[in-house]
Design a protein around this motif. Structure first.
Motif, PDB file in Angstrom:
ATOM      1  N   TYR A 101       0.798  -1.223   0.000  1.00  0.00           N
ATOM      2  CA  TYR A 101       0.000   0.000   0.000  1.00  0.00           C
ATOM      3  C   TYR A 101       0.835   1.280   0.000  1.00  0.00           C
ATOM      4  O   TYR A 101       0.319   2.341  -0.344  1.00  0.00           O
ATOM      5  N   HIS A 102       2.061   1.210   0.403  1.00  0.00           N
ATOM      6  CA  HIS A 102       2.861   2.415   0.631  1.00  0.00           C
ATOM      7  C   HIS A 102       3.204   3.099  -0.687  1.00  0.00           C
ATOM      8  O   HIS A 102       3.812   2.509  -1.581  1.00  0.00           O
ATOM      9  N   ALA A 103       2.846   4.398  -0.795  1.00  0.00           N
ATOM     10  CA  ALA A 103       3.029   5.140  -2.045  1.00  0.00           C
ATOM     11  C   ALA A 103       4.478   5.151  -2.511  1.00  0.00           C
ATOM     12  O   ALA A 103       4.753   5.089  -3.719  1.00  0.00           O
ATOM     13  N   ASP A 104       5.422   5.249  -1.573  1.00  0.00           N
ATOM     14  CA  ASP A 104       6.832   5.298  -1.955  1.00  0.00           C
ATOM     15  C   ASP A 104       7.238   4.085  -2.785  1.00  0.00           C
ATOM     16  O   ASP A 104       8.099   4.188  -3.666  1.00  0.00           O
ATOM     17  N   ASP A 105       6.621   2.955  -2.495  1.00  0.00           N
ATOM     18  CA  ASP A 105       6.998   1.717  -3.171  1.00  0.00           C
ATOM     19  C   ASP A 105       6.256   1.509  -4.487  1.00  0.00           C
ATOM     20  O   ASP A 105       6.434   0.478  -5.150  1.00  0.00           O
ATOM     21  N   HIS A 106       5.459   2.499  -4.871  1.00  0.00           N
ATOM     22  CA  HIS A 106       4.748   2.434  -6.155  1.00  0.00           C
ATOM     23  C   HIS A 106       5.466   3.196  -7.263  1.00  0.00           C
ATOM     24  O   HIS A 106       5.191   2.972  -8.443  1.00  0.00           O
ATOM     25  N   ILE A 107       6.360   4.108  -6.905  1.00  0.00           N
ATOM     26  CA  ILE A 107       6.856   5.084  -7.872  1.00  0.00           C
ATOM     27  C   ILE A 107       7.557   4.450  -9.071  1.00  0.00           C
ATOM     28  O   ILE A 107       7.465   4.970 -10.189  1.00  0.00           O
ATOM     29  N   MET A 136      -7.191  -1.706  -5.011  1.00  0.00           N
ATOM     30  CA  MET A 136      -8.490  -1.120  -5.337  1.00  0.00           C
ATOM     31  C   MET A 136      -9.636  -1.938  -4.739  1.00  0.00           C
ATOM     32  O   MET A 136     -10.637  -1.380  -4.263  1.00  0.00           O
ATOM     33  N   TYR A 137      -9.487  -3.260  -4.743  1.00  0.00           N
ATOM     34  CA  TYR A 137     -10.550  -4.121  -4.226  1.00  0.00           C
ATOM     35  C   TYR A 137     -10.385  -4.450  -2.740  1.00  0.00           C
ATOM     36  O   TYR A 137     -11.280  -5.050  -2.143  1.00  0.00           O
ATOM     37  N   HIS A 138      -9.262  -4.037  -2.170  1.00  0.00           N
ATOM     38  CA  HIS A 138      -9.031  -4.169  -0.727  1.00  0.00           C
ATOM     39  C   HIS A 138      -8.484  -2.835  -0.206  1.00  0.00           C
ATOM     40  O   HIS A 138      -7.363  -2.767   0.296  1.00  0.00           O
ATOM     41  N   PRO A 139      -9.258  -1.770  -0.328  1.00  0.00           N
ATOM     42  CA  PRO A 139      -8.733  -0.437   0.011  1.00  0.00           C
ATOM     43  C   PRO A 139      -8.415  -0.302   1.494  1.00  0.00           C
ATOM     44  O   PRO A 139      -9.119  -0.846   2.351  1.00  0.00           O
ATOM     45  N   ALA A 140      -7.339   0.411   1.766  1.00  0.00           N
ATOM     46  CA  ALA A 140      -6.973   0.688   3.158  1.00  0.00           C
ATOM     47  C   ALA A 140      -8.040   1.567   3.798  1.00  0.00           C
ATOM     48  O   ALA A 140      -8.585   2.462   3.150  1.00  0.00           O
ATOM     49  N   PRO A 149      -2.544   3.646  13.434  1.00  0.00           N
ATOM     50  CA  PRO A 149      -1.871   2.419  12.990  1.00  0.00           C
ATOM     51  C   PRO A 149      -1.894   2.301  11.461  1.00  0.00           C
ATOM     52  O   PRO A 149      -2.906   2.596  10.829  1.00  0.00           O
ATOM     53  N   PHE A 150      -0.802   1.888  10.900  1.00  0.00           N
ATOM     54  CA  PHE A 150      -0.684   1.676   9.446  1.00  0.00           C
ATOM     55  C   PHE A 150      -1.061   2.926   8.643  1.00  0.00           C
ATOM     56  O   PHE A 150      -1.552   2.846   7.529  1.00  0.00           O
ATOM     57  N   HIS A 151      -0.773   4.102   9.224  1.00  0.00           N
ATOM     58  CA  HIS A 151      -1.294   5.342   8.641  1.00  0.00           C
ATOM     59  C   HIS A 151      -0.778   5.600   7.235  1.00  0.00           C
ATOM     60  O   HIS A 151      -1.474   6.214   6.423  1.00  0.00           O
ATOM     61  N   GLN A 152       0.426   5.130   6.882  1.00  0.00           N
ATOM     62  CA  GLN A 152       0.944   5.411   5.550  1.00  0.00           C
ATOM     63  C   GLN A 152       0.446   4.425   4.490  1.00  0.00           C
ATOM     64  O   GLN A 152       0.931   4.418   3.363  1.00  0.00           O
ATOM     65  N   SER A 153      -0.563   3.657   4.854  1.00  0.00           N
ATOM     66  CA  SER A 153      -1.240   2.852   3.845  1.00  0.00           C
ATOM     67  C   SER A 153      -2.110   3.730   2.949  1.00  0.00           C
ATOM     68  O   SER A 153      -2.578   3.284   1.904  1.00  0.00           O
ATOM     69  N   ARG A 154      -2.325   4.997   3.399  1.00  0.00           N
ATOM     70  CA  ARG A 154      -3.005   5.980   2.571  1.00  0.00           C
ATOM     71  C   ARG A 154      -2.082   7.188   2.417  1.00  0.00           C
ATOM     72  O   ARG A 154      -1.036   7.270   3.043  1.00  0.00           O
ATOM     73  N   TRP A 155      -2.466   8.134   1.582  1.00  0.00           N
ATOM     74  CA  TRP A 155      -1.580   9.235   1.223  1.00  0.00           C
ATOM     75  C   TRP A 155      -1.689  10.369   2.242  1.00  0.00           C
ATOM     76  O   TRP A 155      -2.191  11.453   1.947  1.00  0.00           O
ATOM     77  N   ASP A 182     -11.064   6.763 -10.865  1.00  0.00           N
ATOM     78  CA  ASP A 182     -11.991   7.037  -9.766  1.00  0.00           C
ATOM     79  C   ASP A 182     -11.348   6.763  -8.418  1.00  0.00           C
ATOM     80  O   ASP A 182     -11.503   7.553  -7.465  1.00  0.00           O
ATOM     81  N   PHE A 183     -10.626   5.651  -8.327  1.00  0.00           N
ATOM     82  CA  PHE A 183      -9.956   5.332  -7.060  1.00  0.00           C
ATOM     83  C   PHE A 183      -8.928   6.402  -6.721  1.00  0.00           C
ATOM     84  O   PHE A 183      -8.851   6.885  -5.586  1.00  0.00           O
ATOM     85  N   MET A 184      -8.122   6.772  -7.698  1.00  0.00           N
ATOM     86  CA  MET A 184      -7.095   7.781  -7.464  1.00  0.00           C
ATOM     87  C   MET A 184      -7.711   9.113  -7.040  1.00  0.00           C
ATOM     88  O   MET A 184      -7.218   9.776  -6.125  1.00  0.00           O
ATOM     89  N   MET A 185      -8.800   9.508  -7.687  1.00  0.00           N
ATOM     90  CA  MET A 185      -9.436  10.782  -7.351  1.00  0.00           C
ATOM     91  C   MET A 185      -9.960  10.776  -5.914  1.00  0.00           C
ATOM     92  O   MET A 185      -9.798  11.766  -5.182  1.00  0.00           O
ATOM     93  N   THR A 186     -10.556   9.695  -5.504  1.00  0.00           N
ATOM     94  CA  THR A 186     -11.081   9.604  -4.138  1.00  0.00           C
ATOM     95  C   THR A 186      -9.970   9.766  -3.111  1.00  0.00           C
ATOM     96  O   THR A 186     -10.091  10.528  -2.139  1.00  0.00           O
ATOM     97  N   GLU A 187      -8.862   9.086  -3.343  1.00  0.00           N
ATOM     98  CA  GLU A 187      -7.759   9.146  -2.391  1.00  0.00           C
ATOM     99  C   GLU A 187      -7.031  10.488  -2.446  1.00  0.00           C
ATOM    100  O   GLU A 187      -6.625  11.035  -1.418  1.00  0.00           O
TER     101      GLU A 187
END
Length: 372
Positions: A101-107, A136-140, A149-155, A182-187
């Motif tokens: 989930y961590h954004a840093d590991d997506h770049i 997307m199907y298991h959103p944090a 807890p696990f706060h950086q699972s979201r942006w 849509d998922f990206m816009m919500t987050e």
């Protein structure tokens, strides 16, 4: 001792002013970009910021370099830069880094998708799409407060808006499937609602800095807002300018651009604490390069007025070039952090080179350079 230090700073800044008087020539932009790219590749596994160990090739630090290097690869006259990037993807089987989930590991997904666009090899993007489908199907469901807890699972920190949202936008673009957008816009909206200061048109790095003051000023970290500003550009590049999603990002971009123009220092860079120039006189090149990138992109796309923003780009770019050594190392890159700190001419980092290359790609076009 303090007087001597002050005199040294004044001397450095005076020298920067001399550099800025030069006109920007597209071929010179290309030459310095090549020098920075070649130096960074040659020193890819070295450390120049006091670290004991090099970054993992899939770490966010290198991922930010790949974003800029991909832009340079599209301008260069040979394919060795693309091949170098492709070798990294091949070595790690086109996987993202460790944390789901961590954004840093997506770049690194940004680089994978750009290479897919060149080579049309679906193996380059399948692991990224599979992982994003899982997210997307298991959103944090975590909260944005820093100690959750696990706060950086979201942006919930502003750097994340450079790391992950452009990957979602790219996947939407290449698949045509609205669900990714849509998922990206919500987050993204949730993050912005939490971190964006409407009065200042700037982002807090994270919740910890919302109540802090530094020498009486609010704490808006330069590189943090640079991550956001460049991230907005990288997302908008993937969207239809007539779409409501594009217009949402454009509104934030324009507000930030107007504020950032006011905050550029007379020397051309931006202070590490954007509202605290007086207390942070030392140049910093990673955040500043991202602002130059964003401004030049806005002019090139008819969004920002050239007569208003062009001088800021020219002054800023010439300042950044002045911090590149003869060998090609970009100095004055603030080490990894989350707040204003220190930078020096002998300190660099791969993400600084990436920001510089992104800026150069747009500056090159702004001054008449043509990409084949």
């Amino acid at each position: 001792m303090k007087v001597l230090r002050l005199l040294l700073i004044v001397a450095v800044l005076a020298n920067v002013g001399t550099v800025q008087a030069q006109d920007v020539q597209p071929e010179e932009v290309k030459q310095v970009m090549k020098k920075v790219a070649d130096w960074q590749i040659a020193h890819f596994r070295d450390t120049f910021s006091g670290r004991k160990n090099p970054h993992h090739p899939l770490d966010w630090t290198n991922g930010a370099f790949y974003v800029g290097l991909t832009k340079w690869a599209g301008m260069a006259d040979d394919d060795r830069y693309y091949n170098w990037l492709k070798n990294i993807g091949t070595e790690y089987e086109w996987e993202l880094f460790k944390r789901i989930y961590h954004a840093d590991d997506h770049i690194v997904g940004q680089m994978y998708i750009d290479l897919y666009r060149k080579y049309n090899d679906e193996n380059m993007i399948k692991p990224t799409i599979d992982q994003f489908d899982f997210i997307m199907y298991h959103p944090a469901q975590t909260k944005f407060e820093w100690k959750s807890p696990f706060h950086q699972s979201r942006w919930n920190w502003c750097d994340a808006l450079f790391m992950s949202p452009p990957v979602w936008a790219k996947i939407y673009n290449i698949t045509g499937e609205q669900k990714y957008l849509d998922f990206m816009m919500t987050e993204f909206k949730a993050s912005t609602d939490f971190l964006f200061d409407k009065n200042e048109s700037l982002y807090y790095r994270d919740e910890r800095y919302m109540s802090k003051v530094d020498n009486g000023t609010k704490v808006f970290w330069s590189r943090g807002n640079g991550w956001v500003f460049a991230g907005l550009v990288n997302v908008m590049n993937e969207l239809n300018p007539e779409s409501k999603e594009y217009k949402y990002f454009l509104k934030i971009y324009k507000a930030m651009a107007e504020r950032l123009l006011q905050l550029q220092t007379p020397q051309g860079h931006w202070a590490m604490s954007l509202l605290g120039q007086e207390f942070y006189p030392t140049p910093e090149t990673s955040g500043s390069s991202f602002y130059i990138y964003g401004f030049a992109w806005g002019i090139n796309n008819g969004i920002l007025d050239k007569s208003t923003y062009g001088p800021a780009v020219e002054k800023g770019w010439n300042a950044m070039v002045g911090y590149v050594t003869d060998e090609g190392m970009l100095g004055y890159v603030q080490p990894i952090g989350a707040a204003p700190g220190n930078a020096s001419p002998d300190k660099t980092e791969v993400y600084g080179a990436g920001a510089f290359l992104s800026a150069g790609a747009e500056v090159f076009k702004l001054y008449g350079g043509k990409v084949e």
